[in-house]
Scaffold this active site. Structure first.
Site, PDB file in Angstrom:
ATOM      1  N   LYS A 107       0.867  -1.191   0.000  1.00 36.22           N
ATOM      2  CA  LYS A 107       0.000   0.000   0.000  1.00 36.22           C
ATOM      3  C   LYS A 107       0.894   1.228   0.000  1.00 36.22           C
ATOM      4  O   LYS A 107       2.010   1.188   0.523  1.00 36.22           O
ATOM      5  CB  LYS A 107      -0.882   0.011   1.251  1.00 36.22           C
ATOM      6  N   ASP A 147      -6.798   4.272  -4.987  1.00 38.70           N
ATOM      7  CA  ASP A 147      -7.385   4.038  -3.664  1.00 38.70           C
ATOM      8  C   ASP A 147      -8.093   5.327  -3.276  1.00 38.70           C
ATOM      9  O   ASP A 147      -8.476   6.106  -4.158  1.00 38.70           O
ATOM     10  CB  ASP A 147      -6.273   3.649  -2.672  1.00 38.70           C
TER      11      ASP A 147
HETATM   12  N1  GLU Z   1      -7.158  -0.030  -3.494  1.00 40.93           N
HETATM   13  C1  GLU Z   1      -7.954  -1.178  -3.744  1.00 40.93           C
HETATM   14  C2  GLU Z   1      -8.026  -2.077  -2.528  1.00 40.93           C
HETATM   15  O1  GLU Z   1      -7.893  -1.650  -1.416  1.00 40.93           O
HETATM   16  C3  GLU Z   1      -7.501  -1.911  -4.991  1.00 40.93           C
HETATM   17  C4  GLU Z   1      -6.089  -2.340  -4.979  1.00 40.93           C
HETATM   18  C5  GLU Z   1      -5.639  -2.819  -6.344  1.00 40.93           C
HETATM   19  O2  GLU Z   1      -6.424  -2.823  -7.256  1.00 40.93           O
HETATM   20  O3  GLU Z   1      -4.474  -3.183  -6.410  1.00 40.93           O
HETATM   21  O4  GLU Z   1      -8.314  -3.240  -2.644  1.00 40.93           O
END
Ligand code: GLU
Length: 428
Positions: A107, A147
């Site tokens: 993240k 995100d």
């Molecule tokens: N940000 C989204 C999540 O928390 C998607 C992450 C992604 O697609 O890599 O799942």
């Protein structure tokens, strides 16, 4: 927790510890999985439109990549903390594992408030983030995505900077790109739709017909909007949606007895996603304090905003008829609230299972980008439904067989796969 400030990383570790105990994980594996493998902290200098330089703190945390390249979004948030990013990176590891896609967990974040930044300033933050991380992310190592408060445009700026640095087209670097620029059809809908695929399965298990159900939703962002749309398509009624109001720095709940209309509300929503209260009243909505979303007399709660919303304080106020909580957000429920929900026998579809549709579609996007061959939308959504349904069934079967809470069952499946991958690689 216990009067202390909420720390999502402590919460993620407490949840992990419970699963580790259940699985009787050895000390070494436990120690490895309790913390991220790597984290990067850096500064992003940006020349603002005023001509002044402003420095934005940025992060990337790679929790675990034993099952495949790290995967996870980049958040822009004024109150971002490293512990939030750590928790979210750990939840990404479990999310990719529970839906059994060959990716790990990461993240990223930048402490900034896009509400107060021009498009040009946001572009500079995106490019600056990539310049700091260019050696440590990539299609085969760590793959970012959108995100909270980041979108397809931000992803494209980031990709462009990465490709300039590497002198090649590398669309597998990042997912959530615009369709036509390496993005996948269905990615916008994927997280919200995925939540509803799992709700459909939960209702089937409980023997309840979707057309007899009502719901209340916290949040009116991308996840919430598409969850509402699909939930309505399968026959459910959404009676309440709560939304953040930037001007008032608080949230409001919008209710309508006949059910809310996403398009009508979008028509009175500003560019930051805030609903105009007065116009909402004009078109027949009651406007209540935001916290009222949880008190509605509905069958299903969809927390689809941010972490730490269903707590020891708010959980006792849940409507009396709530049967299912489908966590569209990451980390919306604290362990104290879990105890209350468990006692009431409410069926929880835990966050990293319920909202895994986004990353699952990101995985499909990566496959399409790397092979430079793009699928039809029906194919993407059909594959998404299969993955989400299979993951849901595996978790709920385990929960039923071992008579355990759904969150614990999801953790057991996810953590055991990652622990096994670490063992197979000879790390532990
Ligand atoms: N940000 C989204 C999540 O928390 C998607 C992450 C992604 O697609 O890599 O799942």
């Amino acid at each position: 927790m216990n009067g202390k400030a909420f720390n999502p990383f402590e919460m993620a570790q407490a949840q992990f510890d419970k699963a580790a105990d259940f699985l009787a994980l050895d000390e070494g594996t436990r120690e490895l999985l309790r913390v991220p493998l790597r984290e990067y902290h850096f500064s992003i200098p940006v020349r603002m439109d005023s001509g002044k330089i402003k420095v934005f703190p940025g992060f990337r945390v790679q929790h675990n990549d034993a099952r495949g390249p790290g995967k996870g979004g980049i958040r822009f948030h004024p109150h971002e903390t490293i512990d939030t990013v750590r928790a979210l990176s750990m939840w990404m590891t479990w999310k990719c594992s529970v839906v059994d896609i060959p990716l790990g967990g990461s993240k990223g974040g930048v402490i900034c408030d896009p509400h107060n930044l021009s498009a040009h300033e946001q572009e500079q933050i995106c490019r600056g983030w990539v310049r700091q991380m260019a050696k440590n992310v990539g299609p085969l190592s760590d793959v970012p995505a959108p995100d909270v408060m980041t979108n397809a445009q931000h992803m494209l700026w980031m990709l462009d900077e990465f490709e300039v640095i590497h002198g090649q087209r590398l669309p597998g670097l990042i997912t959530g790109k615009p369709v036509g620029m390496g993005g996948s059809l269905g990615r916008t809908e994927a997280t919200g739709y995925g939540v509803v695929y799992t709700v459909r399965e939960a209702l089937r298990e409980l023997g309840i017909r979707p057309e007899n159900t009502t719901a209340s939703v916290q949040g009116f962002g991308n996840v919430a909007q598409y969850a509402i749309r699909l939930f309505q398509q399968i026959g459910g009624k959404v009676l309440c949606v709560s939304c953040w109001d930037q001007a008032d720095q608080t949230s409001y709940a919008y209710t309508k007895p006949g059910g809310i209309d996403v398009d009508a509300l979008l028509g009175i929503t500003d560019r930051f996603g805030g609903i105009d209260k007065n116009k909402a009243r004009d078109i027949g909505y009651s406007v209540l304090p935001g916290e009222k979303w949880i008190e509605q007399d509905v069958d299903i709660l969809f927390p689809a905003a941010i972490e730490n919303q269903i707590t020891a304080e708010t959980a006792p106020r849940m409507g009396r008829n709530v049967k299912i909580i489908a966590e569209g957000a990451n980390g919306p429920t604290t362990p104290e609230a879990d105890a209350i929900i468990g006692q009431r026998g409410i069926f929880v579809i835990p966050d990293f299972l319920a909202n895994a549709g986004g990353v699952t579609c990101s995985y499909f996007e990566q496959v399409q980008s790397n092979s430079n061959y793009y699928w039809e939308k029906d194919e993407v959504l059909g594959k998404l439904d299969l993955k989400m349904t299979a993951a849901f069934i595996a978790v709920s079967e385990l929960a039923r067989k071992r008579k355990i809470y759904m969150r614990d069952a999801a953790y057991i499946i996810a953590v055991s796969r990652v622990a096994q991958a670490c063992k197979d690689r000879g790390w532990v």
